[in-house]
Motif scaffolding. Structure first.
Motif, mmCIF file in Angstrom:
data_model
loop_
_atom_site.group_PDB
_atom_site.id
_atom_site.type_symbol
_atom_site.label_atom_id
_atom_site.label_comp_id
_atom_site.label_asym_id
_atom_site.label_seq_id
_atom_site.Cartn_x
_atom_site.Cartn_y
_atom_site.Cartn_z
ATOM 1 N N GLY A 202 0.797 -1.227 0.000
ATOM 2 C CA GLY A 202 0.000 0.000 0.000
ATOM 3 C C GLY A 202 0.826 1.271 0.000
ATOM 4 N N SER A 203 2.130 1.152 0.255
ATOM 5 C CA SER A 203 2.985 2.339 0.238
ATOM 6 C C SER A 203 3.291 2.750 -1.201
ATOM 7 C CB SER A 203 4.287 2.073 1.002
ATOM 8 O OG SER A 203 5.044 1.049 0.352
ATOM 9 N N ILE A 204 3.805 3.970 -1.358
ATOM 10 C CA ILE A 204 4.060 4.533 -2.687
ATOM 11 C C ILE A 204 5.473 5.093 -2.743
ATOM 12 C CG2 ILE A 204 3.398 6.350 -4.324
ATOM 13 C CD1 ILE A 204 0.555 6.161 -3.176
ATOM 14 N N VAL A 217 6.022 7.114 0.576
ATOM 15 C CA VAL A 217 4.772 7.607 1.168
ATOM 16 C C VAL A 217 4.068 6.408 1.796
ATOM 17 C CG1 VAL A 217 2.601 8.793 0.730
ATOM 18 C CG2 VAL A 217 4.626 9.382 -0.618
ATOM 19 N N PRO A 218 3.990 6.348 3.126
ATOM 20 C CA PRO A 218 3.480 5.152 3.808
ATOM 21 C C PRO A 218 1.960 5.119 3.920
ATOM 22 C CG PRO A 218 4.242 6.727 5.434
ATOM 23 C CD PRO A 218 4.493 7.359 4.082
ATOM 24 N N THR A 219 1.285 4.974 2.801
ATOM 25 C CA THR A 219 -0.184 4.971 2.833
ATOM 26 C C THR A 219 -0.712 3.566 3.127
ATOM 27 O OG1 THR A 219 -0.483 4.475 0.478
ATOM 28 C CG2 THR A 219 -0.187 6.779 1.098
ATOM 29 N N LYS A 220 -1.930 3.520 3.635
ATOM 30 C CA LYS A 220 -2.627 2.263 3.909
ATOM 31 C C LYS A 220 -4.061 2.371 3.414
ATOM 32 C CE LYS A 220 0.671 0.130 6.267
ATOM 33 N NZ LYS A 220 1.293 -1.133 5.795
ATOM 34 N N PHE A 221 -4.603 1.256 2.953
ATOM 35 C CA PHE A 221 -6.012 1.208 2.577
ATOM 36 C C PHE A 221 -6.494 -0.224 2.751
ATOM 37 C CE2 PHE A 221 -3.398 0.785 -1.216
ATOM 38 C CZ PHE A 221 -3.885 -0.361 -1.813
ATOM 39 N N GLU A 254 -4.820 12.775 0.168
ATOM 40 C CA GLU A 254 -4.646 14.133 0.675
ATOM 41 C C GLU A 254 -3.409 14.213 1.560
ATOM 42 O OE1 GLU A 254 -8.216 15.481 2.545
ATOM 43 O OE2 GLU A 254 -9.284 15.712 0.631
ATOM 44 N N ASN A 255 -2.838 15.422 1.623
ATOM 45 C CA ASN A 255 -1.651 15.690 2.466
ATOM 46 C C ASN A 255 -0.544 14.678 2.189
ATOM 47 O OD1 ASN A 255 -3.209 17.735 3.804
ATOM 48 N ND2 ASN A 255 -4.112 16.127 5.084
ATOM 49 N N ILE A 256 -0.241 14.493 0.924
ATOM 50 C CA ILE A 256 0.619 13.390 0.522
ATOM 51 C C ILE A 256 2.013 13.458 1.143
ATOM 52 C CG2 ILE A 256 1.276 14.579 -1.627
ATOM 53 C CD1 ILE A 256 1.424 11.787 -2.931
ATOM 54 N N ASP A 259 0.836 14.256 6.013
ATOM 55 C CA ASP A 259 0.066 13.245 6.741
ATOM 56 C C ASP A 259 -0.850 12.535 5.747
ATOM 57 O OD1 ASP A 259 -1.110 11.727 8.725
ATOM 58 O OD2 ASP A 259 -2.552 13.299 9.273
ATOM 59 N N PRO A 260 -0.284 11.657 4.886
ATOM 60 C CA PRO A 260 -1.064 11.097 3.769
ATOM 61 C C PRO A 260 -2.215 10.211 4.225
ATOM 62 C CG PRO A 260 1.046 9.967 3.979
ATOM 63 C CD PRO A 260 1.096 11.132 4.919
ATOM 64 N N LYS A 261 -3.394 10.473 3.650
ATOM 65 C CA LYS A 261 -4.576 9.668 3.943
ATOM 66 C C LYS A 261 -5.420 9.540 2.681
ATOM 67 C CE LYS A 261 -5.300 10.532 8.904
ATOM 68 N NZ LYS A 261 -4.027 11.217 9.160
ATOM 69 N N TRP A 262 -5.950 8.331 2.453
ATOM 70 C CA TRP A 262 -6.890 8.120 1.354
ATOM 71 C C TRP A 262 -8.286 8.518 1.817
ATOM 72 C CZ3 TRP A 262 -5.113 7.594 -3.310
ATOM 73 C CH2 TRP A 262 -3.905 6.926 -3.554
ATOM 74 N N ILE A 263 -8.894 9.477 1.105
ATOM 75 C CA ILE A 263 -10.226 9.974 1.454
ATOM 76 C C ILE A 263 -11.218 9.521 0.380
ATOM 77 C CG2 ILE A 263 -11.615 12.003 1.959
ATOM 78 C CD1 ILE A 263 -9.318 11.501 3.928
ATOM 79 N N LEU A 264 -12.295 8.857 0.808
ATOM 80 C CA LEU A 264 -13.319 8.391 -0.132
ATOM 81 C C LEU A 264 -14.027 9.593 -0.761
ATOM 82 C CD1 LEU A 264 -14.924 5.970 -1.333
ATOM 83 C CD2 LEU A 264 -16.491 6.207 0.609
ATOM 84 N N THR A 265 -14.041 9.638 -2.104
ATOM 85 C CA THR A 265 -14.676 10.754 -2.806
ATOM 86 C C THR A 265 -15.886 10.336 -3.634
ATOM 87 O OG1 THR A 265 -13.186 10.487 -4.724
ATOM 88 C CG2 THR A 265 -12.491 12.000 -2.970
#
Length: 378
Positions: A202-204, A217-221, A254-256, A259-265
């Motif tokens: 999940g990271s980028i 970028v340590p994102t999670k989903f 957002e806030n890549i 504070d990166p977070k995946w926001i449902l749009t």
């Protein structure tokens, strides 16, 4: 009141609203209309407001390429003498790999360039970036993400090879991360000066070809079992599409860099797939306006597009029966810009390794360019 008596900006606004057939008819009315509509900036703006065309070829390379102009469900196809990969697309420019050689091409201007040397570990490692310098000029970069031996177990170090200007160079930048594979089914994405590679955890990995800065970028989903994923770009945000048989979910990052977070749009009912007997299906494209889903049943392969503005699904392409099971599909919009480094004729290196297949290579690339060029004759 005659059309050419209106202010220029109003004339352009009216012309931009016409369909291609009406635009060609309007061009024939007088020299003023012809001058406005044949300008590169007007043509690029005109096609940017329409939907994307579709370009595809076999994921493992193919002599065949197919192109669906906007509004044409059935494709135009061409066959070249050599198997080609289409490794990337960005802003109207395509990156082709044929006979162990990269080629960058603009089908609308029919200018291209073979690159004398290449780094190709895997297709997923190749990032392709095109920037608009001004209204009439573009430049390109190719970035090859490479894995370098890390000093600690459980870690992966990445390096970067860059083609910019007229030559390859090895970037001094290295980045060390907890080990995780690049997603093999995912192309890197270029957005606002940076390339992005999604990894299995999940990271980028992100890399800026100009500054040569790299980040993890340590994102999670929520990686649901059986869900289909696609990384894309839209509305100035990196976009993750997660699709199940029932629903398609769009997330914006957002806030890549803080504070990166995946926001449902967006939530979309997956009408092409839900409650249908299919052999297979996958999400194959996103250009900021249209989500593409490819389905296969016992009869045919169909590409559906969801228009985020109209909130509707429609068939945008039918894939020929003889096509490869796996396809690389690109949402194509043309560019009439001059790309730095591209030429009318370019045969690449004079070294014997490259000259062996020079003719086949050139004919294959010209076939792809002709396939596309002939559909944009406004």
């Amino acid at each position: 009141m005659a059309m050419d008596s209106l202010p220029l900006n109003l004339q352009e606004d009216i012309l931009l609203r016409l369909d291609p057939k009406s635009l060609v008819m309007m061009r024939c009315t007088n020299k003023s209309m012809e001058h406005i509509t044949k300008g590169p900036s007007f043509k690029s703006l005109y096609w940017s407001r329409t939907g994307s065309s579709l370009l595809h070829t076999g994921v493992y390379g193919s002599k065949f390429s197919c192109f669906h102009p906007v509004g044409d469900v059935w494709p135009f196809c061409s066959e070249g003498p050599s198997e080609c990969f289409i490794l990337g697309y960005c802003s109207g420019i395509i990156l082709i790999f044929v006979h162990e050689c990269f080629c960058v091409a603009n089908p609308l201007t029919k200018k291209f360039r073979f690159l004398d040397y290449h780094f190709l570990e895997t297709k997923k490692s190749i990032g392709f970036a095109v920037d608009q310098i001004n209204e009439t000029t573009q430049r390109f970069n190719i970035v090859c993400l490479t894995e370098v031996a890390a000093s600690n177990p459980g870690e992966t170090m990445y390096g970067f090879h860059i083609y910019a200007g007229n030559s390859w160079k090895i970037s001094k930048t290295k980045i060390t991360c907890p080990s995780s594979d690049l997603r093999r089914d995912m192309k890197p994405v270029y957005l606002q000066g940076c390339l992005y590679w999604l990894r299995s955890d999940g990271s980028i990995i992100t890399f800026n070809p100009e500054t040569e800065k790299a980040l993890l970028v340590p994102t999670k989903f929520d990686q649901q079992v059986g869900a289909k994923l696609l990384l894309g770009a839209g509305d100035n945000y990196l976009t993750l599409i997660l699709a199940t048989e029932e629903m398609v979910y769009l997330y914006a990052l957002e806030n890549i860099f803080t504070d990166p977070k995946w926001i449902l749009t967006r939530r979309i009912k997956n009408e092409p797939v839900h409650q249908r007997m299919l052999s297979c299906w996958c999400v194959v494209g996103f250009d900021g306006r249209h989500v593409l889903v490819r389905t296969k049943d016992k009869i045919e392969h169909v590409i559906y597009g969801y228009d985020l503005r109209a909130n509707t699904w429609e068939v945008v392409g039918v894939v020929p029966e003889w096509s490869d099971a796996g396809l690389d599909i690109y949402q194509f919009k043309p560019s009439w810009s001059s790309v730095i480094g591209l030429q009318d004729h370019n045969n690449g290196s004079m070294l014997s390794f490259f000259t062996k297949f020079r003719y086949q290579r050139r004919v294959s690339v010209e076939g792809i360019m002709d396939l596309i060029h002939g559909r944009f004759r406004i």
